[in-house]
Scaffold this motif. Structure first.
Motif, PDB file in Angstrom:
ATOM      1  N   ILE A 165       0.831  -1.204   0.000  1.00  0.00           N
ATOM      2  CA  ILE A 165       0.000   0.000   0.000  1.00  0.00           C
ATOM      3  C   ILE A 165       0.864   1.252   0.000  1.00  0.00           C
ATOM      4  O   ILE A 165       0.588   2.231  -0.703  1.00  0.00           O
ATOM      5  CB  ILE A 165      -0.950  -0.014   1.207  1.00  0.00           C
ATOM      6  N   LEU A 166       1.944   1.239   0.770  1.00  0.00           N
ATOM      7  CA  LEU A 166       2.828   2.402   0.834  1.00  0.00           C
ATOM      8  C   LEU A 166       3.495   2.702  -0.503  1.00  0.00           C
ATOM      9  O   LEU A 166       3.807   3.858  -0.809  1.00  0.00           O
ATOM     10  CB  LEU A 166       3.917   2.174   1.899  1.00  0.00           C
ATOM     11  N   LEU A 167       3.711   1.672  -1.324  1.00  0.00           N
ATOM     12  CA  LEU A 167       4.404   1.859  -2.607  1.00  0.00           C
ATOM     13  C   LEU A 167       3.446   2.168  -3.753  1.00  0.00           C
ATOM     14  O   LEU A 167       3.885   2.295  -4.893  1.00  0.00           O
ATOM     15  CB  LEU A 167       5.205   0.598  -2.955  1.00  0.00           C
ATOM     16  N   ALA A 168       2.155   2.310  -3.442  1.00  0.00           N
ATOM     17  CA  ALA A 168       1.161   2.471  -4.507  1.00  0.00           C
ATOM     18  C   ALA A 168       1.414   3.695  -5.379  1.00  0.00           C
ATOM     19  O   ALA A 168       1.150   3.678  -6.586  1.00  0.00           O
ATOM     20  CB  ALA A 168      -0.239   2.535  -3.910  1.00  0.00           C
TER      21      ALA A 168
ATOM     22  N   GLN B 148     -12.131   0.982  13.175  1.00  0.00           N
ATOM     23  CA  GLN B 148     -12.157   2.132  14.082  1.00  0.00           C
ATOM     24  C   GLN B 148     -10.790   2.806  14.152  1.00  0.00           C
ATOM     25  O   GLN B 148     -10.673   4.036  14.037  1.00  0.00           O
ATOM     26  CB  GLN B 148     -12.578   1.680  15.486  1.00  0.00           C
ATOM     27  N   TRP B 149      -9.737   2.003  14.333  1.00  0.00           N
ATOM     28  CA  TRP B 149      -8.394   2.568  14.433  1.00  0.00           C
ATOM     29  C   TRP B 149      -7.892   3.061  13.085  1.00  0.00           C
ATOM     30  O   TRP B 149      -7.104   4.018  13.017  1.00  0.00           O
ATOM     31  CB  TRP B 149      -7.439   1.541  15.051  1.00  0.00           C
ATOM     32  N   LEU B 150      -8.338   2.441  12.005  1.00  0.00           N
ATOM     33  CA  LEU B 150      -8.003   2.962  10.675  1.00  0.00           C
ATOM     34  C   LEU B 150      -8.559   4.377  10.521  1.00  0.00           C
ATOM     35  O   LEU B 150      -7.859   5.285  10.039  1.00  0.00           O
ATOM     36  CB  LEU B 150      -8.569   2.041   9.593  1.00  0.00           C
ATOM     37  N   MET B 151      -9.806   4.569  10.937  1.00  0.00           N
ATOM     38  CA  MET B 151     -10.424   5.891  10.812  1.00  0.00           C
ATOM     39  C   MET B 151      -9.740   6.920  11.712  1.00  0.00           C
ATOM     40  O   MET B 151      -9.481   8.056  11.300  1.00  0.00           O
ATOM     41  CB  MET B 151     -11.908   5.814  11.162  1.00  0.00           C
ATOM     42  N   LEU B 152      -9.421   6.518  12.937  1.00  0.00           N
ATOM     43  CA  LEU B 152      -8.792   7.452  13.873  1.00  0.00           C
ATOM     44  C   LEU B 152      -7.404   7.879  13.398  1.00  0.00           C
ATOM     45  O   LEU B 152      -7.083   9.076  13.325  1.00  0.00           O
ATOM     46  CB  LEU B 152      -8.708   6.814  15.265  1.00  0.00           C
ATOM     47  N   MET B 153      -6.557   6.896  13.035  1.00  0.00           N
ATOM     48  CA  MET B 153      -5.190   7.218  12.629  1.00  0.00           C
ATOM     49  C   MET B 153      -5.147   7.827  11.237  1.00  0.00           C
ATOM     50  O   MET B 153      -4.310   8.698  10.948  1.00  0.00           O
ATOM     51  CB  MET B 153      -4.321   5.963  12.695  1.00  0.00           C
ATOM     52  N   GLY B 154      -6.033   7.388  10.355  1.00  0.00           N
ATOM     53  CA  GLY B 154      -6.089   7.975   9.020  1.00  0.00           C
ATOM     54  C   GLY B 154      -6.483   9.434   9.072  1.00  0.00           C
ATOM     55  O   GLY B 154      -5.869  10.297   8.432  1.00  0.00           O
ATOM     56  N   THR B 155      -7.511   9.744   9.858  1.00  0.00           N
ATOM     57  CA  THR B 155      -7.941  11.140  10.015  1.00  0.00           C
ATOM     58  C   THR B 155      -6.838  11.982  10.639  1.00  0.00           C
ATOM     59  O   THR B 155      -6.561  13.112  10.192  1.00  0.00           O
ATOM     60  CB  THR B 155      -9.203  11.208  10.890  1.00  0.00           C
ATOM     61  N   SER B 156      -6.198  11.445  11.668  1.00  0.00           N
ATOM     62  CA  SER B 156      -5.134  12.184  12.352  1.00  0.00           C
ATOM     63  C   SER B 156      -3.992  12.534  11.404  1.00  0.00           C
ATOM     64  O   SER B 156      -3.531  13.682  11.357  1.00  0.00           O
ATOM     65  CB  SER B 156      -4.609  11.368  13.536  1.00  0.00           C
TER      66      SER B 156
ATOM     67  N   GLY C 155      -5.103  -1.938  11.729  1.00  0.00           N
ATOM     68  CA  GLY C 155      -5.983  -0.855  11.308  1.00  0.00           C
ATOM     69  C   GLY C 155      -5.291   0.490  11.375  1.00  0.00           C
ATOM     70  O   GLY C 155      -5.412   1.319  10.459  1.00  0.00           O
ATOM     71  N   SER C 156      -4.542   0.730  12.460  1.00  0.00           N
ATOM     72  CA  SER C 156      -3.788   1.981  12.581  1.00  0.00           C
ATOM     73  C   SER C 156      -2.774   2.122  11.461  1.00  0.00           C
ATOM     74  O   SER C 156      -2.628   3.192  10.860  1.00  0.00           O
ATOM     75  CB  SER C 156      -3.074   2.031  13.938  1.00  0.00           C
ATOM     76  N   ALA C 157      -2.051   1.027  11.177  1.00  0.00           N
ATOM     77  CA  ALA C 157      -1.045   1.062  10.105  1.00  0.00           C
ATOM     78  C   ALA C 157      -1.701   1.303   8.751  1.00  0.00           C
ATOM     79  O   ALA C 157      -1.202   2.079   7.929  1.00  0.00           O
ATOM     80  CB  ALA C 157      -0.257  -0.245  10.090  1.00  0.00           C
ATOM     81  N   LEU C 158      -2.827   0.643   8.511  1.00  0.00           N
ATOM     82  CA  LEU C 158      -3.528   0.832   7.241  1.00  0.00           C
ATOM     83  C   LEU C 158      -4.074   2.254   7.115  1.00  0.00           C
ATOM     84  O   LEU C 158      -4.110   2.822   6.019  1.00  0.00           O
ATOM     85  CB  LEU C 158      -4.665  -0.182   7.110  1.00  0.00           C
ATOM     86  N   GLY C 159      -4.505   2.835   8.252  1.00  0.00           N
ATOM     87  CA  GLY C 159      -4.999   4.201   8.211  1.00  0.00           C
ATOM     88  C   GLY C 159      -3.947   5.166   7.719  1.00  0.00           C
ATOM     89  O   GLY C 159      -4.193   5.991   6.825  1.00  0.00           O
ATOM     90  N   GLY C 160      -2.727   5.054   8.288  1.00  0.00           N
ATOM     91  CA  GLY C 160      -1.635   5.908   7.839  1.00  0.00           C
ATOM     92  C   GLY C 160      -1.177   5.570   6.440  1.00  0.00           C
ATOM     93  O   GLY C 160      -0.810   6.465   5.657  1.00  0.00           O
ATOM     94  N   ALA C 161      -1.196   4.282   6.087  1.00  0.00           N
ATOM     95  CA  ALA C 161      -0.696   3.856   4.773  1.00  0.00           C
ATOM     96  C   ALA C 161      -1.660   4.226   3.653  1.00  0.00           C
ATOM     97  O   ALA C 161      -1.263   4.830   2.657  1.00  0.00           O
ATOM     98  CB  ALA C 161      -0.445   2.343   4.778  1.00  0.00           C
ATOM     99  N   VAL C 162      -2.934   3.888   3.806  1.00  0.00           N
ATOM    100  CA  VAL C 162      -3.914   4.124   2.744  1.00  0.00           C
ATOM    101  C   VAL C 162      -4.174   5.614   2.558  1.00  0.00           C
ATOM    102  O   VAL C 162      -3.953   6.190   1.482  1.00  0.00           O
ATOM    103  CB  VAL C 162      -5.231   3.380   3.025  1.00  0.00           C
ATOM    104  N   ALA C 163      -4.662   6.255   3.633  1.00  0.00           N
ATOM    105  CA  ALA C 163      -4.980   7.678   3.526  1.00  0.00           C
ATOM    106  C   ALA C 163      -3.732   8.517   3.279  1.00  0.00           C
ATOM    107  O   ALA C 163      -3.746   9.452   2.479  1.00  0.00           O
ATOM    108  CB  ALA C 163      -5.697   8.136   4.799  1.00  0.00           C
ATOM    109  N   GLY C 164      -2.630   8.160   3.966  1.00  0.00           N
ATOM    110  CA  GLY C 164      -1.396   8.917   3.790  1.00  0.00           C
ATOM    111  C   GLY C 164      -0.822   8.791   2.392  1.00  0.00           C
ATOM    112  O   GLY C 164      -0.315   9.767   1.824  1.00  0.00           O
ATOM    113  N   THR C 165      -0.907   7.602   1.820  1.00  0.00           N
ATOM    114  CA  THR C 165      -0.387   7.401   0.461  1.00  0.00           C
ATOM    115  C   THR C 165      -1.185   8.214  -0.553  1.00  0.00           C
ATOM    116  O   THR C 165      -0.620   8.835  -1.462  1.00  0.00           O
ATOM    117  CB  THR C 165      -0.438   5.902   0.094  1.00  0.00           C
ATOM    118  N   ILE C 166      -2.499   8.237  -0.407  1.00  0.00           N
ATOM    119  CA  ILE C 166      -3.331   9.049  -1.310  1.00  0.00           C
ATOM    120  C   ILE C 166      -2.968  10.516  -1.183  1.00  0.00           C
ATOM    121  O   ILE C 166      -2.806  11.232  -2.178  1.00  0.00           O
ATOM    122  CB  ILE C 166      -4.825   8.836  -0.988  1.00  0.00           C
TER     123      ILE C 166
END
Length: 461
Positions: free
Chosen positions: A219-222, A279-287, A408-419
């Motif tokens: 995901i990070l390399l997308a 839940q943690w994906l949403m929290l960390m992704g938003t943050s 979920g936390s890692a995916l939040g930063g990876a998915v939303a952050g990568t976009i």
């Protein structure tokens, strides 16, 4: 909340809750230090994102082995060792001369320490608080402090960074962790003796860790290499599938397995873990997305960004403090469904108001509503999962549950952050909207999972 607990249990809850607070704080406080760390260590926003994601990923990858280790060496000893490893990592991060040392201290050592100290917290809570009502209250306090740590991380980190330096934030972590070690040594007891003969499964641990690392790395390399990204995600999914079938084969042949496949046969626990992850994906992704957007695009400094996130902390605290009252009146399924609905509304507000109102106040309503929604459903999700199994599986389900949450936390930063990182250079507004839309989609999926949880009676004292 804890007034009805015996004094011994009230004291034990303090280090438990502080442990979850500081680990969640560590996952979000770096979000407001993006510019400061990038300039000081001569790196980029993407470099800081990688460090944050590796920390969360190490936790997710090692949480299951960490849960199993508690049975061999004892839950209290595992907690103490994890705290000391974490403190060493925090102090090393505070003097890091470059990104590599920061990743070693923060991402690796703090990640390993967290993976060792968090499973004992949840296992001991389950063992010490024996009835469902008191356990729900205990998990409520621990989960609330975890959510507050993640939500208040930007504010506390921003304040420390502005007044002192981003390095002082890691010294703060080390001091809190050492305090937890002292308190747990005095106030925490382990009701079950360790079992050094407990079998291990290093091959299973390596395979599960490999699968998680490959998925998140893909995901990070997308934004750099789409073909390689897809290949890594597929390989990671294959490794995790292989891991599951190897666990089943080992059980059938009588060999030691990292996890019992019984953990995956409970429909309620499976749905509960899906809600935890999202839940943690949403929290960390938003943050990460809001913090990066405010600093990189709007030009806010660390303390200004952190102050904006006071709204999230206030919303989360408000719903967390009312969690016990909610639990007595509404079933856990209702609370989780309602939490996802409110959180998705908060994300929609974050997208729409940011474009309609060009002021920092535009982010406050959305962050408050998001925090309120998350605070109301973190505790019910934990209680649904932990209470689905008996004492004999607490080590395994605790590790698996925490691993799923940290994934979920890692995916939040990876998915939303990568976009965000991929598009922000040319179209910052579009990048922000797309990244937050991904968070909203995750919330919609969580809502569907929560809807299929069984209908139960409220948890009454």
């Amino acid at each position: 909340m804890t007034g009805r607990f015996p004094a011994e249990l009230r004291r034990a809850l303090i280090p438990f809750a502080l442990a979850q607070f500081i680990c969640s704080f560590a996952g979000s406080n770096m979000n407001v230090m993006i510019n400061d760390i990038s300039e000081d260590l001569d790196t980029t926003v993407a470099g800081v994102q990688v460090a944050i994601t590796i920390f969360l990923l190490v936790m997710a990858a090692l949480m299951i082995p960490g849960g199993k280790l508690t049975d061999r060496i004892g839950r209290k000893r595992c907690l103490t060792i994890g705290l000391l490893i974490y403190a060493v990592g925090a102090l090393l991060s505070s003097v890091a001369p470059g990104l590599g040392v920061l990743i070693l201290g923060n991402s690796i050592l703090e990640g390993v320490g967290t993976a060792m100290l968090i499973p004992p917290v949840y296992i001991l809570t389950t063992l010490l608080f024996t009835d469902l009502a008191s356990r729900a209250r205990a998990f409520g306090m621990i989960s609330a402090l975890g959510g507050v740590g993640a939500a208040a991380g930007p504010l506390i980190g921003g304040l420390i960074t502005t007044v002192f330096s981003w390095r002082a934030a890691f010294v703060f972590q080390a001091l809190v962790v050492l305090l937890i070690a002292v308190l747990s040594r005095r106030w925490v007891r382990d009701p079950l003796p360790p079992d050094p003969t407990q079998p291990t499964d290093p091959a299973g641990a390596a395979l599960s860790a490999l699968g998680l690392v490959l998925v998140v790395s893909g995901i990070l390399l997308a934004d750099n290499n789409l073909l390689l990204s897809v290949g890594l995600v597929v390989a990671g999914a294959g490794a995790l599938t292989w891991f599951f079938f190897s666990m089943r084969a080992k059980e059938r042949s009588g060999r030691p397995a990292l996890l019992s496949t019984a953990l995956f046969r409970d429909r309620t626990a499976n749905l509960g873990m899906i809600t935890q992850c999202l839940q943690w994906l949403m929290l960390m992704g938003t943050s990460f997305v809001v913090s990066a957007y405010l600093q990189v695009v709007r030009g806010y400094n660390a303390i200004e960004t952190g102050l904006v996130f006071t709204a999230t902390t206030a919303g989360l605290l408000l719903s967390s403090l009312a969690a016990e009252r909610f639990a007595k009146r509404r079933a856990q399924r209702t609370l989780i469904v309602g939490g996802f609905l409110i959180t998705v509304v908060g994300v929609v507000l974050l997208i729409s108001l940011a474009f309609a109102w060009h002021s920092v106040w535009a982010f406050v309503p959305g962050l408050f509503v998001t925090g309120f929604g998350l605070g109301g459903m973190l505790t019910p999700s934990v209680n649904v999962v932990q209470s689905a199994f008996g004492e004999e599986l607490q080590g395994e389900i605790s590790g698996l549950s925490r691993s799923v949450s940290n994934l979920g936390s890692a995916l939040g930063g990876a998915v939303a952050g990568t976009i965000l990182v991929a598009v922000v250079g040319n179209r910052p507004g579009t990048a922000y909207a797309l990244a937050m839309l991904a968070v909203a989609v995750a919330g919609a999926i969580g809502l569907v999972a929560a809807w299929f949880l069984p209908k139960t009676e409220p948890v009454r004292a």
